[in-house]
Motif scaffolding. Structure first.
Motif, mmCIF file in Angstrom:
data_model
loop_
_atom_site.group_PDB
_atom_site.id
_atom_site.type_symbol
_atom_site.label_atom_id
_atom_site.label_comp_id
_atom_site.label_asym_id
_atom_site.label_seq_id
_atom_site.Cartn_x
_atom_site.Cartn_y
_atom_site.Cartn_z
ATOM 1 N N SER A 69 33.919 -53.667 -66.563
ATOM 2 C CA SER A 69 33.228 -54.891 -66.167
ATOM 3 C C SER A 69 31.783 -54.582 -65.791
ATOM 4 N N ASN A 70 31.592 -53.547 -65.001
ATOM 5 C CA ASN A 70 30.233 -53.147 -64.608
ATOM 6 C C ASN A 70 29.434 -52.646 -65.804
ATOM 7 N N LEU A 71 30.095 -51.934 -66.703
ATOM 8 C CA LEU A 71 29.417 -51.420 -67.889
ATOM 9 C C LEU A 71 28.866 -52.565 -68.748
ATOM 10 N N TYR A 72 29.705 -53.565 -69.025
ATOM 11 C CA TYR A 72 29.252 -54.672 -69.879
ATOM 12 C C TYR A 72 28.264 -55.583 -69.157
ATOM 13 N N ASP A 73 28.346 -55.668 -67.850
ATOM 14 C CA ASP A 73 27.332 -56.401 -67.093
ATOM 15 C C ASP A 73 25.982 -55.691 -67.226
ATOM 16 N N ALA A 74 25.997 -54.372 -67.131
ATOM 17 C CA ALA A 74 24.768 -53.600 -67.295
ATOM 18 C C ALA A 74 24.221 -53.712 -68.719
ATOM 19 N N MET A 75 25.111 -53.710 -69.713
ATOM 20 C CA MET A 75 24.652 -53.868 -71.096
ATOM 21 C C MET A 75 23.975 -55.220 -71.299
ATOM 22 N N SER A 98 24.838 -49.544 -82.844
ATOM 23 C CA SER A 98 24.482 -48.181 -82.429
ATOM 24 C C SER A 98 24.298 -48.103 -80.916
ATOM 25 N N PHE A 99 23.655 -49.117 -80.345
ATOM 26 C CA PHE A 99 23.464 -49.183 -78.889
ATOM 27 C C PHE A 99 24.811 -49.221 -78.173
ATOM 28 N N HIS A 100 25.719 -50.056 -78.659
ATOM 29 C CA HIS A 100 27.042 -50.183 -78.050
ATOM 30 C C HIS A 100 27.816 -48.874 -78.177
ATOM 31 N N ALA A 101 27.813 -48.286 -79.360
ATOM 32 C CA ALA A 101 28.537 -47.031 -79.575
ATOM 33 C C ALA A 101 27.957 -45.908 -78.713
ATOM 34 N N GLY A 102 26.650 -45.837 -78.636
ATOM 35 C CA GLY A 102 26.009 -44.809 -77.812
ATOM 36 C C GLY A 102 26.301 -44.999 -76.333
ATOM 37 N N THR A 103 26.312 -46.243 -75.893
ATOM 38 C CA THR A 103 26.638 -46.530 -74.498
ATOM 39 C C THR A 103 28.052 -46.081 -74.181
ATOM 40 N N LEU A 104 28.979 -46.411 -75.051
ATOM 41 C CA LEU A 104 30.370 -46.006 -74.827
ATOM 42 C C LEU A 104 30.521 -44.488 -74.881
ATOM 43 N N ARG A 105 29.821 -43.853 -75.790
ATOM 44 C CA ARG A 105 29.908 -42.397 -75.923
ATOM 45 C C ARG A 105 29.424 -41.721 -74.643
ATOM 46 N N LEU A 106 28.379 -42.275 -74.025
ATOM 47 C CA LEU A 106 27.844 -41.688 -72.802
ATOM 48 C C LEU A 106 28.648 -42.083 -71.558
ATOM 49 N N ALA A 107 29.242 -43.266 -71.570
ATOM 50 C CA ALA A 107 29.878 -43.790 -70.366
ATOM 51 C C ALA A 107 31.366 -43.489 -70.250
ATOM 52 N N ILE A 108 32.023 -43.208 -71.348
ATOM 53 C CA ILE A 108 33.476 -43.009 -71.334
ATOM 54 C C ILE A 108 33.785 -41.531 -71.559
ATOM 55 N N ASP A 109 34.595 -40.968 -70.671
ATOM 56 C CA ASP A 109 35.015 -39.577 -70.835
ATOM 57 C C ASP A 109 35.776 -39.421 -72.141
ATOM 58 N N LYS A 110 35.538 -38.324 -72.804
ATOM 59 C CA LYS A 110 36.195 -38.073 -74.089
ATOM 60 C C LYS A 110 37.711 -38.099 -73.944
ATOM 61 N N ALA A 111 38.220 -37.618 -72.816
ATOM 62 C CA ALA A 111 39.668 -37.600 -72.583
ATOM 63 C C ALA A 111 40.246 -39.005 -72.425
#
Length: 163
Positions: A69-75, A98-111
């Motif tokens: 919720s906080n992530l998408y509010d920030a986006m 690309s912006f969305h994918a990059g945000t998720l790649r940086l914000a979500i742990d790979k695990a």
């Protein structure tokens, strides 16, 4: 070590942490995820964009939902700021992807990727419902729809009492 010595060491540690206001007093007890959200409720027509998330949400941990919720509010905030620039960075639907994918790649742990089956596809469906699948430059209308989709996701992921 005798039991008396162990008790004295434990008592000394408790007094030390109480006196120093240590990190333990901040971390423990863990603070619960609040259930009241300050995310405004979007129009029902816009909420329909996130319908694919309905089966996934009950399976998610409240802490994960609050994080998203906080992530998408920030986006949404970043997209509003970018839209008002003279030369926006996110200037097409392709650059948004690309912006969305990059945000998720940086914000979500790979695990954590794949932790909730169907989540990624449901989020993608929300953006597809808002802006369509074709690659094109972002006009004011499409940009507003992508911002609204981020706000809808923020609202839907927010933990609320009525669930």
């Amino acid at each position: 070590m005798t039991s008396v010595a162990v008790r004295l060491v434990v008592a000394a540690l408790i007094l030390f942490f109480a006196w120093k206001q240590s990190v333990l007093s901040i971390v423990w007890p863990p603070t619960p995820v609040t259930v009241d959200s300050d995310v405004p409720k979007p129009d029902p027509v816009l909420l329909a964009w996130a319908e694919p998330l309905r089966p996934v949400l009950p399976k998610m941990l409240p802490s994960d939902r609050k994080y998203l919720s906080n992530l998408y509010d920030a986006m949404a905030f970043v997209l509003v700021r970018d839209r008002d620039r003279d030369d926006p960075v996110v200037s097409s639907t392709d650059k948004f992807a690309s912006f969305h994918a990059g945000t998720l790649r940086l914000a979500i742990d790979k695990a954590s990727v794949g932790k909730y089956p169907g989540l990624a596809a449901a989020i993608d469906q929300t953006f597809l419902a808002a802006a369509g699948a074709e690659i094109r430059p972002l006009d004011r209308d499409t940009s507003a729809k992508l911002i609204a989709a981020c706000q809808v996701l923020s609202y839907v992921f927010a933990v609320k009492r009525d669930e």
